[in-house]
Design a protein around this motif. Sequence first.
Motif, PDB file in Angstrom:
ATOM      1  N   GLU A   1       1.181 -35.531 -17.568  1.00 16.32           N
ATOM      2  CA  GLU A   1       1.881 -34.054 -17.356  1.00 16.32           C
ATOM      3  C   GLU A   1       3.377 -33.898 -16.860  1.00 16.32           C
ATOM      4  OE1 GLU A   1       0.781 -29.655 -15.745  1.00 16.32           O
ATOM      5  OE2 GLU A   1      -0.954 -30.884 -16.338  1.00 16.32           O
ATOM      6  N   LYS A   2       4.001 -33.384 -17.228  1.00 17.18           N
ATOM      7  CA  LYS A   2       5.242 -33.284 -16.752  1.00 17.18           C
ATOM      8  C   LYS A   2       5.763 -32.231 -15.456  1.00 17.18           C
ATOM      9  CE  LYS A   2      10.364 -33.174 -17.753  1.00 17.18           C
ATOM     10  NZ  LYS A   2      11.857 -33.321 -18.247  1.00 17.18           N
ATOM     11  N   ALA A   3       5.642 -33.034 -14.719  1.00 17.31           N
ATOM     12  CA  ALA A   3       5.910 -32.279 -13.630  1.00 17.31           C
ATOM     13  C   ALA A   3       7.059 -30.819 -13.979  1.00 17.31           C
ATOM     14  CB  ALA A   3       6.118 -32.247 -12.220  1.00 17.31           C
ATOM     15  N   SER A   4       6.888 -29.802 -13.430  1.00 15.97           N
ATOM     16  CA  SER A   4       7.957 -28.057 -13.472  1.00 15.97           C
ATOM     17  C   SER A   4       8.727 -28.901 -12.677  1.00 15.97           C
ATOM     18  CB  SER A   4       6.702 -26.743 -12.892  1.00 15.97           C
ATOM     19  OG  SER A   4       6.500 -26.750 -13.674  1.00 15.97           O
ATOM     20  N   ILE A   5      10.392 -27.936 -12.595  1.00 17.11           N
ATOM     21  CA  ILE A   5      11.390 -28.734 -12.005  1.00 17.11           C
ATOM     22  C   ILE A   5      12.049 -26.999 -11.415  1.00 17.11           C
ATOM     23  CG2 ILE A   5      13.950 -29.296 -11.665  1.00 17.11           C
ATOM     24  CD1 ILE A   5      11.692 -31.311 -12.151  1.00 17.11           C
TER      25      ILE A   5
ATOM     26  N   THR B   1      14.351 -29.907  -8.309  1.00 21.17           N
ATOM     27  CA  THR B   1      13.195 -30.870  -7.498  1.00 21.17           C
ATOM     28  C   THR B   1      11.907 -29.865  -7.991  1.00 21.17           C
ATOM     29  OG1 THR B   1      12.331 -30.817  -5.355  1.00 21.17           O
ATOM     30  CG2 THR B   1      13.372 -29.202  -5.109  1.00 21.17           C
ATOM     31  N   ALA B   2      10.905 -30.563  -7.641  1.00 16.40           N
ATOM     32  CA  ALA B   2       9.473 -30.166  -8.674  1.00 16.40           C
ATOM     33  C   ALA B   2       9.004 -29.606  -7.177  1.00 16.40           C
ATOM     34  CB  ALA B   2       9.046 -31.513  -9.359  1.00 16.40           C
ATOM     35  N   ARG B   3       9.202 -29.946  -5.226  1.00 15.35           N
ATOM     36  CA  ARG B   3       9.415 -29.501  -5.046  1.00 15.35           C
ATOM     37  C   ARG B   3       8.706 -28.015  -4.503  1.00 15.35           C
ATOM     38  NH1 ARG B   3      10.733 -33.632   0.741  1.00 15.35           N
ATOM     39  NH2 ARG B   3      10.393 -35.199  -1.036  1.00 15.35           N
ATOM     40  N   SER B   4       7.434 -27.478  -3.927  1.00 17.12           N
ATOM     41  CA  SER B   4       7.196 -26.056  -3.645  1.00 17.12           C
ATOM     42  C   SER B   4       8.264 -25.945  -2.853  1.00 17.12           C
ATOM     43  CB  SER B   4       5.601 -25.944  -3.937  1.00 17.12           C
ATOM     44  OG  SER B   4       5.431 -26.130  -2.013  1.00 17.12           O
TER      45      SER B   4
ATOM     46  N   LEU C   1      14.599 -24.565  -9.448  1.00 19.36           N
ATOM     47  CA  LEU C   1      16.332 -24.713  -8.083  1.00 19.36           C
ATOM     48  C   LEU C   1      16.136 -23.887  -7.423  1.00 19.36           C
ATOM     49  CD1 LEU C   1      19.280 -24.977  -8.042  1.00 19.36           C
ATOM     50  CD2 LEU C   1      19.453 -22.434  -8.896  1.00 19.36           C
ATOM     51  N   ARG C   2      15.448 -24.339  -5.995  1.00 20.95           N
ATOM     52  CA  ARG C   2      15.753 -24.500  -4.860  1.00 20.95           C
ATOM     53  C   ARG C   2      16.934 -24.222  -3.429  1.00 20.95           C
ATOM     54  NH1 ARG C   2      10.567 -22.205  -5.717  1.00 20.95           N
ATOM     55  NH2 ARG C   2       8.591 -23.791  -5.901  1.00 20.95           N
ATOM     56  N   GLY C   3      16.965 -23.514  -2.953  1.00 21.35           N
ATOM     57  CA  GLY C   3      17.683 -23.523  -1.531  1.00 21.35           C
ATOM     58  C   GLY C   3      17.365 -24.718  -0.761  1.00 21.35           C
ATOM     59  N   ILE C   4      17.873 -24.850  -0.140  1.00 22.03           N
ATOM     60  CA  ILE C   4      17.618 -26.251   0.947  1.00 22.03           C
ATOM     61  C   ILE C   4      18.571 -25.730   2.398  1.00 22.03           C
ATOM     62  CG2 ILE C   4      17.677 -28.430   1.488  1.00 22.03           C
ATOM     63  CD1 ILE C   4      16.346 -29.397  -1.109  1.00 22.03           C
ATOM     64  N   ARG C   5      18.121 -25.309   3.721  1.00 26.02           N
ATOM     65  CA  ARG C   5      19.309 -25.092   4.027  1.00 26.02           C
ATOM     66  C   ARG C   5      19.433 -26.211   5.497  1.00 26.02           C
ATOM     67  NH1 ARG C   5      20.599 -20.540   6.829  1.00 26.02           N
ATOM     68  NH2 ARG C   5      21.752 -22.144   7.287  1.00 26.02           N
ATOM     69  N   GLY C   6      20.522 -26.109   6.192  1.00 23.92           N
ATOM     70  CA  GLY C   6      20.412 -27.075   7.078  1.00 23.92           C
ATOM     71  C   GLY C   6      21.959 -26.478   8.247  1.00 23.92           C
ATOM     72  N   ALA C   7      21.604 -27.299   9.644  1.00 20.25           N
ATOM     73  CA  ALA C   7      22.958 -26.820  10.074  1.00 20.25           C
ATOM     74  C   ALA C   7      23.212 -28.150  11.268  1.00 20.25           C
ATOM     75  CB  ALA C   7      22.967 -25.714  11.222  1.00 20.25           C
ATOM     76  N   VAL C   8      24.339 -28.227  11.880  1.00 23.62           N
ATOM     77  CA  VAL C   8      24.641 -29.171  12.715  1.00 23.62           C
ATOM     78  C   VAL C   8      26.349 -28.453  13.498  1.00 23.62           C
ATOM     79  CG1 VAL C   8      26.554 -30.502  11.168  1.00 23.62           C
ATOM     80  CG2 VAL C   8      24.936 -31.642  12.946  1.00 23.62           C
ATOM     81  N   THR C   9      26.183 -28.618  14.933  1.00 25.97           N
ATOM     82  CA  THR C   9      27.286 -28.576  15.461  1.00 25.97           C
ATOM     83  C   THR C   9      27.364 -30.013  15.901  1.00 25.97           C
ATOM     84  OG1 THR C   9      25.344 -29.305  17.827  1.00 25.97           O
ATOM     85  CG2 THR C   9      25.793 -27.221  17.109  1.00 25.97           C
ATOM     86  N   VAL C  10      29.415 -29.587  16.681  1.00 20.00           N
ATOM     87  CA  VAL C  10      30.109 -30.402  16.705  1.00 20.00           C
ATOM     88  C   VAL C  10      31.084 -30.605  18.114  1.00 20.00           C
ATOM     89  CG1 VAL C  10      30.812 -31.387  14.328  1.00 20.00           C
ATOM     90  CG2 VAL C  10      32.292 -29.052  15.669  1.00 20.00           C
TER      91      VAL C  10
ATOM     92  N   GLU D   1      15.871 -36.570   3.167  1.00 21.54           N
ATOM     93  CA  GLU D   1      14.384 -35.804   2.908  1.00 21.54           C
ATOM     94  C   GLU D   1      13.732 -34.958   2.494  1.00 21.54           C
ATOM     95  OE1 GLU D   1      12.773 -35.488   6.167  1.00 21.54           O
ATOM     96  OE2 GLU D   1      13.589 -37.169   7.667  1.00 21.54           O
ATOM     97  N   ASN D   2      14.828 -34.778   1.093  1.00 21.40           N
ATOM     98  CA  ASN D   2      14.159 -34.942   0.515  1.00 21.40           C
ATOM     99  C   ASN D   2      14.121 -35.255  -1.369  1.00 21.40           C
ATOM    100  OD1 ASN D   2      13.484 -31.251   0.296  1.00 21.40           O
ATOM    101  ND2 ASN D   2      15.309 -31.876   1.928  1.00 21.40           N
ATOM    102  N   ASN D   3      14.744 -36.474  -0.946  1.00 17.99           N
ATOM    103  CA  ASN D   3      14.343 -37.106  -1.788  1.00 17.99           C
ATOM    104  C   ASN D   3      15.406 -36.675  -3.654  1.00 17.99           C
ATOM    105  OD1 ASN D   3      13.378 -40.112  -3.216  1.00 17.99           O
ATOM    106  ND2 ASN D   3      12.092 -38.674  -4.690  1.00 17.99           N
TER     107      ASN D   3
END
Length: 125
Positions: free
Chosen positions: A2-6, A102-105, A8-17, A39-41
């Motif tokens: 069985e092939k994993a479902s793919i 991604t296949a990740r939930s 479209l996911r949003g991945i958030r992030g932030a950084v300061t300088v 982190e999300n391969n």
Amino acid sequence: MEKASIFLRGIRGAVTVERNTAEEIVAATKELLEAIVGENNLQPEDVAGVFFTVTPDLNAEFPAVAARKMPGWKYVPLMCAQEINVPGSLPRCIRVLVFAHTARSQREIKHVYLREAARLREDLI
């Protein structure tokens, strides 16, 4: 097999300088993107697009410049904008929303908040 479902996911992030310099903006953005990818391969081909925002006190460089310097990111659509200037908000902050296949939930997605930005979403880190 069985092939994993793919999805479209949003991945958030932030950084300061610490300072409003092109070098710091590019270095911090690269660090953030590399952390999100790791982190999300993800591979660059998985990334459908990236939306960056910066606080009004950052204008020395576009965060997208960092992505353009990364191997394989030449054709990834990138957009930069200025964050809403909310009184008392975190200064010198670069935020990102990465759209990736991604296949990740939703629960398995790893959002990344670095440096002072870690306090923005302590519930996710």
